[in-house]
Write a protein that holds these residues in place. Structure first.
Motif, short mmCIF file in Angstrom:
data_model
loop_
_atom_site.label_atom_id
_atom_site.label_comp_id
_atom_site.label_asym_id
_atom_site.label_seq_id
_atom_site.Cartn_x
_atom_site.Cartn_y
_atom_site.Cartn_z
N ALA B 687 -84.17 -50.91 15.40
CA ALA B 687 -84.52 -51.80 16.13
C ALA B 687 -85.61 -52.79 15.38
O ALA B 687 -85.40 -53.99 15.24
CB ALA B 687 -84.75 -51.65 17.51
N GLY B 688 -86.59 -52.13 14.75
CA GLY B 688 -87.43 -52.85 13.98
C GLY B 688 -87.13 -53.21 12.39
O GLY B 688 -88.09 -53.92 12.11
N PHE B 690 -84.67 -55.01 10.97
CA PHE B 690 -83.87 -56.46 10.35
C PHE B 690 -84.13 -57.44 11.64
O PHE B 690 -82.90 -57.45 12.07
CB PHE B 690 -82.65 -56.04 9.64
CG PHE B 690 -82.91 -54.78 8.76
CD1 PHE B 690 -83.11 -55.02 7.47
CD2 PHE B 690 -81.92 -53.60 9.02
CE1 PHE B 690 -83.41 -54.02 6.50
CE2 PHE B 690 -82.14 -52.75 7.94
CZ PHE B 690 -82.60 -52.96 6.97
N PRO B 691 -85.14 -57.83 11.89
CA PRO B 691 -85.05 -58.82 13.03
C PRO B 691 -84.47 -60.26 12.95
O PRO B 691 -84.17 -60.76 13.84
CB PRO B 691 -86.64 -58.89 13.35
CG PRO B 691 -87.32 -58.74 11.96
CD PRO B 691 -86.50 -57.62 11.34
N VAL B 692 -84.26 -60.74 11.70
CA VAL B 692 -83.39 -61.93 11.52
C VAL B 692 -82.24 -61.84 10.99
O VAL B 692 -82.15 -61.58 9.78
CB VAL B 692 -84.49 -62.83 10.77
CG1 VAL B 692 -83.80 -64.36 10.91
CG2 VAL B 692 -85.74 -62.86 11.48
N ILE B 693 -80.97 -62.00 11.76
CA ILE B 693 -79.88 -62.15 11.21
C ILE B 693 -79.08 -63.40 11.71
O ILE B 693 -79.22 -63.26 12.99
CB ILE B 693 -79.09 -60.92 11.39
CG1 ILE B 693 -79.84 -59.63 11.27
CG2 ILE B 693 -77.70 -60.81 10.62
CD1 ILE B 693 -79.74 -59.12 9.63
#
Lengths: 159, 755
Positions: B687-688, B690-693
């Motif tokens: 969860a930590g 790739f925060p921006v997709i």
């Protein structure tokens, strides 16, 4: 060995072999199959249950270690006929696809928000980084948990 | 069908979610039958060797052990797993036996099945199996596989299984006359789908009825029933395959593995239900691996950047056996190397090599992820060499709308022609640039900010979908006025109960809550082809449209009789049949018996969703860590059924692709031992990571190839990720002259590249 514990508010007494994990006990003896086994070595988080308020890997804990404890599984976080606010946020944000990691995500997020209803996005990501989801890419899960915070801030410990 | 309706196109919340969120899902491990026994599989610890003996006496003697089955118990010849796709005669020697005999060829190959009263007893018995195996040298790389001093299949005499070729135009002439030519070698690492729910089966044999029921079917239940029937000497009608909830597939789950046969075989042998659930180590050792390919590819172009040709050779490390769909990725590497670009001259081949590793199969975007890495890297290298803009060079070479339908290179020996079905590729490239903020971000390229080097890149892709030949659907108007929709498509976690109900609701003009979708099991429809090659929505959805039309015709006939008029005079309106002169009746009152209609949708023209994806990375040259700061993608699927679930597919695919580009690697040592047998060693995105997709899916140009106008959309965005991330890293580390030619871009690889 004889154990006595509370599972989802009900007292349970059972005879278990010392080698049986808490996860196998919940699934095979109590038939609480919402607790899923994805790796059985404590990495994927699908088997997460709440033991006296803390998120715990049920595959790494023996059933006999749960003697005297209070256990909450995903079934214990569900109302009779409606989704809990946390569950409803997951559905609204499409925070699940195959649904296999979902019980572990729900229990982990519930334990987190119960303790820290004001957890920020980084904190939510950090805590949920112990739970593998292979479908969603995590982004909707984080969004769902962040939206659910409001429901935990309002009350002491919603279901 | 009407172009727009109430349900199609709406981001409906999923019907599946209610049970999954409450822990009420029913996965195969949750299926328990009265009197069931438990199976475990004894597996080879040796990568390559001659079996001298398998000692089972000690295990058999244990209390609670009901059977130990080895190849000897399966009769002669030992059944093998046939090829579901590309079933060529020359690939027959490499089929995997259900249990090893004579030789073992990879670590994890099944040697024996132990069946016991409990899983614990069965696992204890595993330690008492003695496998006496004479080790042989293990083949774990291309060099030794090709040299052939040691071969896995002595009768065949070589580790080369087959060579696929993709040809278009005259590559020789194009290269001879080209102003620009560059040749490079690329490597894509072995990694895997890694769906989260382990595989498993519960099998029950009814000796009196001579009927086998198997829970745990997924993806292609009907094809697997046919294979199982042949292996067990049964008629297909004697077998029912039941699909319960499925915890992810991504190409790997649901293909026929040895356990698909061994567990039913044990159930029939012992006349007791038998259950087997895979553990994670077994999964990593035995479920299909994917992607391991080496490519020596040359590009030819004019001086102003018009691509004239692609030629070269690839080698795919197939592992020890060719399984059901083992040739899909190798052939796709050749055929889809040109991707969305107009490239007139192509001469590419892929050689499928047999090695002492886990057999390979498809994983989301099979062959396409690999090919896109190679092609998009070559395009950026060419832009640099020619001093041209890397966006402009892509725009210039994309297939144009007026070239559609656009035929791809012809693949042999198993020929299958295919053509791009349409689209405005350049428009989506431009929209991706805009969504990503390219004009601003490009200023960061190669800059060192707070200790990290920034870089951006963009790539274009196509996604194959809608594989034929057909799909079946059956719709029943039940006596309570609800509709039961049965379809041959399978659920692998993508939400087809919701999507199919949306399609059915619009086709029947019925409200969503009156529709129940059932799928995937062999009792539901006459024939089903399942869910792969982004086909469920296109093929299953189209079958539902046809079945709904037939059902509505039937309902008009039945209503006409009741209303005393002609069928043509009847109009159907949400739950009511209306005749002339204001007469009407509720559909639920039409008939005492349920009214039903079944239809088959046939189509073998593939759909091609397409799009672009851009990424921004920051590379810490001290730690070697590549941070993905931003990803933006856009894709056209022709027609969107559910924008929310489709968006979920896109984001999920991108993150899986990032795993393949940066993290995931199945590593073997020189003896053929898998070193990454746990999730602590095999790194998947968490969860930590790739925060921006940011992902957009549009419906710009409908596919002409099906009544919905939909293009399969479950895989696309994974395809460009490896190439785009590698290009972004190259852009970031331009000062160091770094040109990544191999994935994954892990910290040690970044260090090595910087030197």
């Amino acid at each position: 060995m004889r154990i006595k514990l509370k599972v989802n508010g009900k007292t349970v007494e059972a005879e278990v072999a010392p080698r049986i994990s808490l996860a196998d006990f919940l699934r095979d003896t109590l038939r609480l199959t919402g607790t899923h086994l994805g790796c059985e070595h404590g990495v994927c988080g699908a088997c997460t249950v709440i033991v006296d308020g803390a998120a715990v890997r049920a595959c790494l804990m023996l059933a006999v270690q749960a003697h005297g404890e209070q256990i909450v599984t995903v079934e214990g976080l569900s109302n009779d006929d409606a989704l809990s606010p946390l569950q409803a946020c997951f559905r609204k944000h499409h925070a699940l696809q195959c649904g296999f990691c979902t019980p572990g995500m729900i229990t982990t997020a519930h334990a987190l928000l119960t303790e820290e209803p004001d957890a920020d996005a980084d904190r939510v990501r950090e805590v949920l980084s112990g739970n593998i989801c292979r479908c969603t890419g995590y982004i909707p899960i984080i969004e769902a948990v962040l939206e659910a915070r409001a429901h935990y801030a309002d009350q002491d410990a919603p279901p | 069908m009407k172009p727009r309706n109430l349900l199609i196109g709406s981001p409906m919340e999923r019907v599946e979610d209610f049970r999954f969120l409450r822990g009420d899902g029913r996965f195969v491990a949750d299926v328990n039958l009265e009197g069931q026994l438990h199976a475990v599989i004894a597996r080879s610890a040796v990568a390559h060797g001659r079996i001298r003996a398998i000692h089972t006496g000690d295990a058999r003697a244990m209390a609670g052990v009901r059977a130990v089955i080895t190849a000897r118990d399966l009769g002669r010849p030992v059944p093998v797993i046939p090829l579901r796709l590309q079933p060529l005669a020359e690939l027959a020697p490499f089929r995997q036996p259900m249990l090893a005999h004579g030789k073992v060829r990879f670590v994890g190959e099944p040697l024996a099945v132990i069946v016991a009263d409990s899983p614990q007893i069965a696992e204890d018995a595993l330690d008492r199996i003695g496998a006496d195996i004479e080790p042989l040298p293990a083949i774990v790389d291309r060099e030794h596989a090709e040299a052939g001093e040691t071969v896995l299949f002595e009768d065949h005499g070589s580790n080369v299984a087959i060579r696929w070729t993709a040809v278009r135009g005259d590559a020789g002439r194009a290269f001879a006359n080209a102003q620009y030519v560059r040749k490079e070698t690329f490597r894509i690492q072995r990694h895997a789908a890694l769906f989260l729910e382990p595989r498993g089966f519960v099998a029950q044999w009814d000796g009196r009825a001579r009927k086998l029921t198997l829970w745990g079917a997924a993806k292609v239940a009907f094809a697997n029933r046919k294979i199982l029937a042949a292996a067990m000497g049964l008629a297909e009608q004697q077998i029912e395959m039941i699909e319960v909830d499925v915890g992810g597939g991504f190409g790997s789950r649901g293909e026929f593995y040895p356990e698909d046969f061994l567990i039913p075989f044990a159930a029939r042998l012992l006349n007791r239900p038998v259950k087997w659930i895979e553990d994670r180590r077994e999964h990593l050792m035995t479920a299909n691996h994917a992607r391991e390919t080496e490519c020596e590819i040359e590009i030819a172009a004019t001086g102003d950047g018009r691509i004239l040709g692609l030629r070269g050779r690839s080698w795919s490390d197939n592992g020890a056996y060719i399984r059901t769909n083992g040739s899909v990725a190798p052939r796709n590497v050749a055929q889809f190397m040109s991707g969305p670009y107009h490239i007139e001259n192509i001469a590419l081949s892929t050689t499928q090599l047999i090695t002492n590793k886990t057999p390979a199969g498809t994983y989301r975007g099979p062959g396409r992820f690999e090919a896109d890495f190679v092609r998009e890297r070559l395009i950026d290298l060419m832009a640099k060499d020619l001093g041209l803009d890397r966006v402009e060079i892509r725009r210039r070479n994309l297939v144009r709308e007026n070239q559609m339908p656009y035929p791809l290179a012809t693949i042999t020996p198993y020929e299958s022609a295919t053509e791009l079905d349409g689209g405005d590729y350049r428009q989506l490239l431009d929209r991706c640039l805009e969504d990503f903020g390219w004009a601003e971000k490009v200023k960061l390229d190669g800059r060192l900010i707070d200790g990290r080097y920034h870089g951006i890149a963009i790539g274009c892709f196509i996604e194959g979908g809608g594989a034929g030949p057909s799909e079946d659907a059956r719709i029943v108007l039940e006596s309570d006025g609800t509709y039961s929709v049965y379809v041959g498509s399978a659920a692998v976690g993508q939400g087809i109960e919701t999507i199919m109900a949306q399609i059915a609701g619009d086709a029947l003009e019925a409200p969503f809550d009156r529709i129940r979708v059932r799928h995937g099991s062999t009792g539901d429809v006459a024939q089903g082809h399942g869910s792969y090659h982004s086909r469920a929505t296109v093929m299953g959805g189209s079958a539902i449209v046809l079945a709904a039309e037939k059902l509505r015709d039937k309902l008009r006939e039945v209503a006409a009789r009741a209303l005393g008029c002609e069928p043509g005079e009847v109009t159907l309106d949400s739950g009511t049949a209306k005749g002339p002169a204001g007469k009407s009746l509720a559909l639920s009152e039409l008939s005492e018996a349920p009214v039903e209609a079944e239809a088959t949708y046939r189509g073998d023209k593939h759909t091609y969703a397409y799009g672009s994806l851009a990424a921004h990375v920051a590379v810490d040259v001290k730690t070697g860590h590549v941070e993905v700061i931003d990803v933006a993608s856009i894709k056209d699927v022709g027609r969107i059924i559910n924008p929310a679930t489709l968006h979920g597919q896109a984001v999920g695919a991108i993150v899986q692709g990032l795993g393949g580009a940066l993290l995931e690697h199945l590593v073997y040592d020189g003896d053929g031992q898998l070193l990454t047998g746990t999730l602590a060693d095999y790194m998947v995105p968490s969860a930590g990571c790739f925060p921006v997709i940011r992902s957009t899916v549009v419906e710009l140009i409908p596919s002409p190839n099906n009544p919905l106008g939909a293009k399969g959309g479950g895989e696309g965005e994974i395809i460009p990720v490896g190439g785009v991330i590698a290009n972004a890293v190259a852009a970031a580390l331009a000062d160091f002259g770094v040109e990544p030619m191999e994935l994954p871009l892990s910290p040690p690889r970044i260090w090595a590249l910087i030197g």
